[in-house]
Scaffold this active site. Structure first.
Site, PDB file in Angstrom:
ATOM      1  CB  CYS A 156      -0.897   0.036   1.226  1.00  0.00           C
ATOM      2  SG  CYS A 156      -1.878  -1.439   1.408  1.00  0.00           S
ATOM      3  NE  ARG A 172       4.554   1.597  -1.243  1.00  0.00           N
ATOM      4  CZ  ARG A 172       5.381   1.817  -0.227  1.00  0.00           C
ATOM      5  NH1 ARG A 172       6.440   2.569  -0.399  1.00  0.00           N
ATOM      6  NH2 ARG A 172       5.164   1.278   0.948  1.00  0.00           N
ATOM      7  CD1 TRP A 179      -0.399  -5.813  -3.725  1.00  0.00           C
ATOM      8  CD2 TRP A 179      -0.602  -6.796  -1.729  1.00  0.00           C
ATOM      9  NE1 TRP A 179      -0.025  -7.121  -3.857  1.00  0.00           N
ATOM     10  CE2 TRP A 179      -0.140  -7.759  -2.655  1.00  0.00           C
ATOM     11  CE3 TRP A 179      -0.810  -7.195  -0.406  1.00  0.00           C
ATOM     12  CZ2 TRP A 179       0.132  -9.074  -2.301  1.00  0.00           C
ATOM     13  CZ3 TRP A 179      -0.538  -8.511  -0.061  1.00  0.00           C
ATOM     14  CH2 TRP A 179      -0.078  -9.429  -1.004  1.00  0.00           C
ATOM     15  CG  ASN A 208       1.736  -0.012   4.049  1.00  0.00           C
ATOM     16  OD1 ASN A 208       1.385  -1.171   3.869  1.00  0.00           O
ATOM     17  ND2 ASN A 208       2.967   0.408   3.795  1.00  0.00           N
ATOM     18  N   GLY A 209      -0.311  -1.840   6.156  1.00  0.00           N
ATOM     19  CA  GLY A 209       0.028  -2.780   7.226  1.00  0.00           C
ATOM     20  C   GLY A 209      -1.205  -3.577   7.630  1.00  0.00           C
ATOM     21  CD  GLU A 227      16.218 -13.101  -9.877  1.00  0.00           C
ATOM     22  OE1 GLU A 227      15.608 -13.596  -8.904  1.00  0.00           O
ATOM     23  OE2 GLU A 227      15.960 -11.973 -10.336  1.00  0.00           O
ATOM     24  CE  LYS A 269      12.827 -10.888 -11.688  1.00  0.00           C
ATOM     25  NZ  LYS A 269      13.538 -10.813 -10.482  1.00  0.00           N
ATOM     26  CD  GLU A 284       9.281 -11.712  -9.472  1.00  0.00           C
ATOM     27  OE1 GLU A 284       9.236 -11.258  -8.333  1.00  0.00           O
ATOM     28  OE2 GLU A 284      10.238 -11.456 -10.250  1.00  0.00           O
ATOM     29  CG  HIS A 339      18.259 -36.769  -7.759  1.00  0.00           C
ATOM     30  ND1 HIS A 339      18.493 -38.059  -7.358  1.00  0.00           N
ATOM     31  CD2 HIS A 339      19.468 -36.228  -8.020  1.00  0.00           C
ATOM     32  CE1 HIS A 339      19.795 -38.276  -7.345  1.00  0.00           C
ATOM     33  NE2 HIS A 339      20.407 -37.174  -7.752  1.00  0.00           N
ATOM     34  CE  LYS A 383      11.108  -2.675  -6.746  1.00  0.00           C
ATOM     35  NZ  LYS A 383      11.754  -3.799  -7.450  1.00  0.00           N
TER      36      LYS A 383
HETATM   37  C1  G6P Z   1       9.054  -8.584  -3.418  1.00  0.00           C
HETATM   38  C2  G6P Z   1       9.479  -8.056  -4.777  1.00  0.00           C
HETATM   39  C3  G6P Z   1      10.742  -8.767  -5.229  1.00  0.00           C
HETATM   40  C4  G6P Z   1      11.835  -8.621  -4.179  1.00  0.00           C
HETATM   41  C5  G6P Z   1      11.364  -9.073  -2.797  1.00  0.00           C
HETATM   42  C6  G6P Z   1      12.336  -8.648  -1.712  1.00  0.00           C
HETATM   43  O1  G6P Z   1       8.664  -9.901  -3.542  1.00  0.00           O
HETATM   44  O2  G6P Z   1       8.457  -8.237  -5.729  1.00  0.00           O
HETATM   45  O3  G6P Z   1      11.195  -8.204  -6.449  1.00  0.00           O
HETATM   46  O4  G6P Z   1      12.932  -9.393  -4.560  1.00  0.00           O
HETATM   47  O5  G6P Z   1      10.119  -8.473  -2.475  1.00  0.00           O
HETATM   48  O6  G6P Z   1      12.336  -7.245  -1.644  1.00  0.00           O
HETATM   49  P1  G6P Z   1      13.501  -6.396  -1.006  1.00  0.00           P
HETATM   50  O7  G6P Z   1      13.046  -4.960  -1.119  1.00  0.00           O
HETATM   51  O8  G6P Z   1      13.632  -6.842   0.417  1.00  0.00           O
HETATM   52  O9  G6P Z   1      14.734  -6.669  -1.793  1.00  0.00           O
END
Ligand code: G6P
Length: 612
Positions: A2, A27, A74, A98-99, A482, A486, A489, A505, A607
């Site tokens: 949020c 965000r 969010w 937010n929270g 990773e 990606k 996501e 395995h 984010k």
């Molecule tokens: C969320 C974001 C990711 C990020 C992760 C950790 O899931 O979408 O892109 O890697 O948080 O975020 P940070 O700000 O702690 O690196």
């Protein structure tokens, strides 16, 4: 998650609130709203979905007034619809939050009359609690003062009050909140980006702070454990974040721009740690002696945790120092014993991820020295650390992390080298060779970006797939993880990353005609083993997308023919993971573009995840 903006201004608030919300879109959110004071009364507009929907509502029914609050939500408690969108309001008070208010059910009972509640959110109850105190004749400050000790959970909120054009109250416990100081105007924002064009003078509230803001300044109080508030002084600083830093330039998406910024930001990050002319590396004074540390515990979430995994390989290989990596949500709850004199390292772009922050606090309670790698110097994780190593990625707006990841790797490489030097496991010649390899990374990264069009053409094969596999060995393994993250996501295609040695395995059972398998295979000590995995994939019909350097590609061709090749520069295997991260970002990006998804704000993702 949020986003919050609050304005006590001299001009119409609604357009400025919308502008602030636009800058908070990155965000991640699924509904939005604003409220202003119109002739002393609270009026609000809210809409499900993107800000365009809210803008349309405002076109039909504009909001006047110079004081107001705005929010991108969010969803946590309650679906993302208009009724659950913030601001939540009574006739007397409007709130954006937010929270999570964890005891909201209990507080709803305290409020009594269930018919008062118009949403399913945890937030609305705060408006009713404050509203009830106001109805008893308390001032807004007194009403908030009485309400705050009742709330459990993590939150940042901002409120405006009917009949009080010159007042906003904000509070912070767990989620960040900043006050912006203008010329006869005052602002609240959930981060500096929200406030960027409004003011550069910012004060970050500390845990437990709440602030009464009027056009000429703010009075800040801290809520003590005894439930009483006492005045505190907080520094006002100039922020370096500027409005100009958050444009897309000539790129279609922030993610594309951020991928292409990597040569520059890796260079900026290296600049703080490396002297390429002398082939030496210096880290700012660490609060520990690496030679005496028994163990390093790394913790992070998402992409940052994969950076941590690469860091583990590097620290163990170069410095011979036992290192463990845990995702934040596991470390904080699994009651892991941490050794006396141990070092705990936290990696976070935002510096606000709740699980990483709580893992940090766990490690602190367990007596560890706290080191963090963050991109936001004023963030909570940075402030709660004993020492901070900064990435110089600049604001990262695309939800899927790219340049934050490669700059985190850059800092971790420097850190592993510094540990190795201090522990006597890195001689001068090898230090110079590794420093030279690191110094080359920005230039090499620019070469990798030249393959953009070729990678876009390979993305066609990936876009049609139902499942995609990513495999690698050594530091190529976290890069495979990773890569899969990606793709998931932003393209919503099912993808999995594996250590190539694990293929037999399980995952090999899923390899059939035309299943794409992305192999991370820089030439080096593990190349032959990875190449034999490729043969096994190709012979089962897998469409292998093979990432290697010229030497590896030539060698591979003598064994089996991959479906596609991506040639990377030949580099010291030490720095390979930084470079191999780039083509997997481009592959995910182009696949998502082909699929027509919302690349910068993928569905359901945020984010910065500031709730559990
Ligand atoms: C969320 C974001 C990711 C990020 C992760 C950790 O899931 O979408 O892109 O890697 O948080 O975020 P940070 O700000 O702690 O690196």
């Amino acid at each position: 998650m949020c986003g919050i903006i609050g304005i006590l201004g001299k001009q119409e608030a609604a357009p400025r609130l919308m502008d602030g919300l636009k800058r908070l879109e990155y965000r991640g959110y699924d509904s939005a709203g604003i409220a202003t004071l119109v002739n002393g009364r609270i009026d609000r507009r809210r809409a499900e979905g993107k800000l365009d929907n809210l803008a349309r509502v405002l076109e039909g029914e504009p909001l006047t007034g110079t004081a107001g609050i705005g929010h991108t939500r969010w969803a946590t408690h309650g679906v993302p619809n208009e009724a659950n969108a913030h601001p939540h309001a009574t006739d007397h008070v409007a709130i954006v939050h937010n929270g999570i208010i964890e005891n909201y059910q209990e507080l709803r009972e305290r409020v009594g009359d269930p018919s008062l509640f118009l949403s399913e959110t945890d937030t609305e109850v705060v408006a009713h609690l404050v509203g009830a105190y106001l109805a008893q004749g308390l001032s807004p400050e007194e009403a908030v003062d009485c309400t705050l000790p009742l709330l459990e959970g993590a939150f940042a909120f901002v409120m405006i009050f009917a009949g009080h054009h010159d007042l906003m109250i904000g509070a912070r416990r767990g989620s960040p909140l900043a006050i912006g100081y203008g010329e006869g105007e005052m602002f609240f924002g959930s981060d500096a980006l929200a406030l960027a064009p409004l003011t550069k003078r910012i004060c970050y509230l500390e845990e437990g702070d709440w602030a009464v803001v009027r056009p000429d300044g703010a009075t800040i109080r801290q809520l003590g454990e005894d439930g009483r508030s006492r005045p505190v002084e907080r520094a006002v600083r100039e922020t370096a974040v500027s409005g100009a830093m958050i444009g897309k330039g000539n790129y279609r998406h922030f993610m594309e721009k951020e991928i292409h910024e990597q040569p520059a930001v890796i260079g900026d990050t290296l600049h703080s740690y490396l002297n390429p002319a002398e082939g030496t590396l210096t880290l700012p004074g660490l609060p520990i002696d690496p030679a005496a540390v028994p163990k390093v515990t790394i913790s992070a979430c998402g992409t940052a945790s994969y950076a941590g995994m690469v860091g583990k390989y590097w620290i163990e290989q170069l410095a011979r120092l036992p290192t463990e990596v845990d995702i934040g949500s596991e470390l904080r709850y699994r009651e892991t014993p941490l050794p006396e004199g141990g070092l705990a390292l936290f990696i976070s772009q935002s510096g606000e991820t709740m699980d990483t922050l709580e893992a940090l606090r766990y490690a602190k309670r367990a007596g560890q020295t706290i080191l963090s790698i963050v991109n936001v110097p004023e963030s909570t994780i940075a402030r709660e650390s004993d020492a901070v190593l900064l990435t110089q990625a600049g604001p990262e707006i695309g939800v899927a992390s790219t340049k934050a990841f490669t700059t985190q790797l850059t800092v971790l490489a420097a850190l592993a080298m510094a540990f190795a030097k201090a522990r006597g496991t890195l001689d001068r010649t090898r230090e110079a060779a590794l420093a030279a390899a690191l110094a080359e990374v920005p230039g090499r990264a620019a070469e990798v970006l030249n393959h953009d069009a070729h990678i876009a053409s390979i993305a066609r094969a990936v876009a049609d797939a139902r499942d995609v596999f990513y495999m690698g060995r050594g530091t190529g393994y976290p890069i495979a993880l990773e890569g899969a993250l990606k793709l998931k996501e932003i393209s919503y295609i099912h993808a999995e990353g594996y250590a190539a040695g694990e293929m037999k395995h399980g995952p090999i059972a899923l390899i059939e005609e035309d299943v794409p398998v992305v192999m991370i295979a820089p030439s080096g000590p593990l190349f032959d083993k990875t190449a034999s995995n490729v043969q096994e994939m190709v012979s089962r019909g897998g469409k292998v997308i093979f990432l290697s350097d010229a030497e590896g590609l030539t060698r591979m061709r003598t064994m089996a023919k991959p479906f596609a090749e991506i040639e990377l520069p030949k580099v010291d295997p030490f720095v390979a993971p930084i470079l191999y991260a780039i083509p997997i970002q481009l592959l995910a990006y182009h696949t998502a573009v082909l699929k027509g998804t919302d690349v910068d704000q993928p569905r359901n993702l945020a984010k910065s995840v500031t709730v559990e």
